[in-house]
Design a protein around this motif. Structure first.
Motif, PDB file in Angstrom:
ATOM      1  N   VAL A 185       0.852  -1.190   0.000  1.00  0.00           N
ATOM      2  CA  VAL A 185       0.000   0.000   0.000  1.00  0.00           C
ATOM      3  C   VAL A 185       0.890   1.243   0.000  1.00  0.00           C
ATOM      4  CG1 VAL A 185      -1.887  -1.159   1.210  1.00  0.00           C
ATOM      5  CG2 VAL A 185      -0.175   0.116   2.534  1.00  0.00           C
ATOM      6  N   ALA A 188       0.049   3.404   4.761  1.00  0.00           N
ATOM      7  CA  ALA A 188      -0.436   2.422   5.728  1.00  0.00           C
ATOM      8  C   ALA A 188      -1.389   3.090   6.716  1.00  0.00           C
ATOM      9  CB  ALA A 188       0.747   1.836   6.480  1.00  0.00           C
ATOM     10  N   ARG A 193       0.182  -4.264   8.701  1.00  0.00           N
ATOM     11  CA  ARG A 193       1.548  -4.650   9.050  1.00  0.00           C
ATOM     12  C   ARG A 193       2.308  -5.208   7.835  1.00  0.00           C
ATOM     13  NH1 ARG A 193       3.094  -4.194  13.762  1.00  0.00           N
ATOM     14  NH2 ARG A 193       4.796  -5.675  13.534  1.00  0.00           N
ATOM     15  N   GLY A 194       1.708  -4.996   6.671  1.00  0.00           N
ATOM     16  CA  GLY A 194       2.325  -5.522   5.452  1.00  0.00           C
ATOM     17  C   GLY A 194       3.265  -4.521   4.808  1.00  0.00           C
ATOM     18  N   ASN A 195       3.513  -4.732   3.505  1.00  0.00           N
ATOM     19  CA  ASN A 195       4.433  -3.856   2.769  1.00  0.00           C
ATOM     20  C   ASN A 195       3.869  -2.447   2.615  1.00  0.00           C
ATOM     21  OD1 ASN A 195       6.365  -5.921   2.031  1.00  0.00           O
ATOM     22  ND2 ASN A 195       4.763  -6.726   0.699  1.00  0.00           N
ATOM     23  N   VAL A 196       4.755  -1.473   2.698  1.00  0.00           N
ATOM     24  CA  VAL A 196       4.391  -0.085   2.385  1.00  0.00           C
ATOM     25  C   VAL A 196       5.352   0.380   1.304  1.00  0.00           C
ATOM     26  CG1 VAL A 196       4.094   2.264   3.269  1.00  0.00           C
ATOM     27  CG2 VAL A 196       3.709   0.300   4.788  1.00  0.00           C
TER      28      VAL A 196
END
Ligand SMILES: Cc1cc2nc3c(=O)[nH]c(=O)nc-3n(C[C@H](O)[C@H](O)[C@H](O)COP(=O)(O)OP(=O)(O)OC[C@H]3O[C@@H](n4cnc5c(N)ncnc54)[C@H](O)[C@@H]3O)c2cc1C
Ligand code: FES
Lengths: 287, 157
Positions: A185, A188, A193-196
């Motif tokens: 994304v 965030a 808690r994933g990729n930024v």
């Protein structure tokens, strides 16, 4: 100048200018401004078939007509699925539709993603924002015939976690052992808690063989431009990169010239283009 | 195998060190050590002296900016194989962002201050480090520009 047009169903349409009445079977809210319509033929009978990548002209009675990609499973053509973002007059009217409302459908038009050409190769799908909708049929096709492909990679970028389209389905794909799915994304929001970061940053580390990969890109043009750059930097040949283009349309049958892009009409030569064939004018202003 | 040897072999295979002669990589490996960070641990903070840079061997790191009303805003995440930090190479040698381990993270940590001093004498080493660092800066800048223009939110005017 077309990509791999396996067939052109437009030519078999009885009258491609005449909308067929369809009934809204289901409306699903995807994100704040995006919704999915499932349509069925009003007369209950359908021999509708489409190839992954094709689009329909959807007519909202009394308002107007817009091109919208078919985003359902080409293996289940009876269920006609369209995911649309409300941006203006027609798409906002479409957003108000409810079950049993009527829609006029012309199509399918255009060519398809190179799912046949990609057989025996790694498939890299890069989608940005709403771009997941037009390319989802290609992913369905590949997953329906998984044994015919090598590595399958989906790289998907959106603005925020709330803009992730088909969220549950993306999670299901991610849980599969035979597909590499990476989501990122731009911004965030808690509790993400994933990729930024932008989707192009996922390309260098993705598990595909650049010499044996077919890449399919769908999203805003700026995102396509930077994705192509990154794929080329990784060594993917322009011949093996395919992009989907959007231009304003009227007839969708190659007569009116509304959708002209360089020497092409997007409605009949596209919307899927092989990058090597459009490279000379891709990204040029005014086209 | 000693730590320096194992670090050296990792560095040799890393894209950041491609085209750099093994003897120079060996020199750099002498300025490197292994580090690990717990989930949530800060690797560096905005305003602190930037005297290292990191190659993430395993894990995930968020680069964040702290805004008083909003707290930590993640701008970008980095993971296995990514290079973290370039402020060690450019004056005033101060971190401009925070870096936080999002999961348990292992890095090869290079002593930037030591390398900087060495580059003052060894211009070949300095050229390669500068060239590869600038490549990363440009890639990150391109990515940041795409984020700033909000491509997915754009409407045609
Ligand atoms: C082949 C093809 C496939 C498409 N597939 C899809 C799809 O699957 N889902 C979908 O939601 N849309 C899709 N589109 C885009 C869709 O056709 C347009 O969003 C729609 O025509 C806008 O019509 P409107 O009357 O609602 O907006 P208008 O009233 O015509 O425009 C309102 C505002 O929206 C802007 N706008 C128009 N088109 C777009 C666009 N494409 N993107 C961003 N802003 C736009 C206009 O410039 C204007 O500012 C596709 C287009 C093409 C050519
Ligand atoms: S929309 Fe008429 S030629 Fe394409």
């Amino acid at each position: 100048m077309t990509a791999t047009v396996a067939h052109s169903p437009t030519r078999n349409l009885p009258n491609p200018m005449l909308p067929n009445p369809y009934r809204v079977q289901r409306v699903r809210k995807e994100t704040q401004d995006t919704f999915t319509l499932e349509l069925e033929p009003a007369n209950g009978q359908s021999d509708f078939h489409f190839a992954a990548g094709q689009f329909n002209m959807l007519y909202i009675f009394g308002v107007g007509e817009v091109p919208i990609s078919i985003s359902g499973d080409p293996g289940k053509p009876r269920k006609l699925v369209h995911t649309t973002r409300a941006v203006g007059v027609v798409t906002s009217a479409m957003q108000q539709l409810k079950r049993d409302d009527m829609v006029g459908v012309r199509g399918p038009f255009g060519n398809d993603w190179p799912v046949v050409e990609a057989q025996g190769k790694d498939v890299v799908i890069v989608a940005g924002g709403l771009g997941l909708a037009p390319v989802r049929p290609a992913l369905y096709h590949v997953l329906n015939h998984r044994e015919k492909y090598d590595n399958v990679v989906l790289l998907y970028g959106t603005r925020t976690p709330n803009d992730i389209l088909y969220r549950r389905e993306v999670e299901k794909w991610r849980a599969r052992l035979d597909v590499d799915v990476h989501v990122t994304v731009d911004r965030a929001i808690h509790p993400w808690r994933g990729n930024v970061g932008v989707v192009t940053r996922l390309i260098p580390k993705s598990p595909f063989d650049h010499l044996n990969a077919v890449a399919m890109i769908c999203g805003p043009e700026v995102m396509i431009r930077f994705t192509v750059l990154e794929l080329e930097r990784r060594g993917v040949l322009p011949d093996n990169i395919f992009i989907s283009m959007e231009r304003n349309m009227k007839c969708a049958t190659g007569f009116c010239g509304h959708c002209q892009w360089g020497p092409n009409f997007v409605c009949k030569d596209g919307p899927v283009f092989r990058y090597s064939e459009i490279k000379p004018f891709f990204g040029q202003r005014g086209l | 195998m000693t730590t320096v040897e194992s670090i050296e072999s990792v560095l040799e295979r890393h894209p950041f060190f491609k085209d750099i002669e093994p003897r120079l990589v060996h020199q750099m490996a002498e300025h490197a050590s292994l580090s690990s960070f717990e989930t949530g641990q800060m690797i560096f903070r905005q305003g602190e002296a930037a005297n290292q840079f990191y190659i993430i061997s395993k894990g995930q790191v968020a680069l964040e900016v702290f805004a008083p009303q909003q707290g930590a805003i993640p701008l970008m995440t980095l993971s296995d194989g990514d290079v973290l930090g370039w402020s060690w190479l450019f004056e005033p040698y101060i971190w401009h962002l925070d870096a936080r381990a999002m999961v348990e993270t292992q890095t090869i940590t290079l002593d930037g201050a030591g390398l900087r001093a060495e580059c003052d004498h060894n211009h070949e080493l300095g050229y390669h480090l500068m060239k590869h660092s600038v490549e990363i800066v440009v890639q990150r800048l391109q990515a940041a520009l795409m984020q700033v223009i909000d491509v997915y939110g754009l409407k045609k005017q």
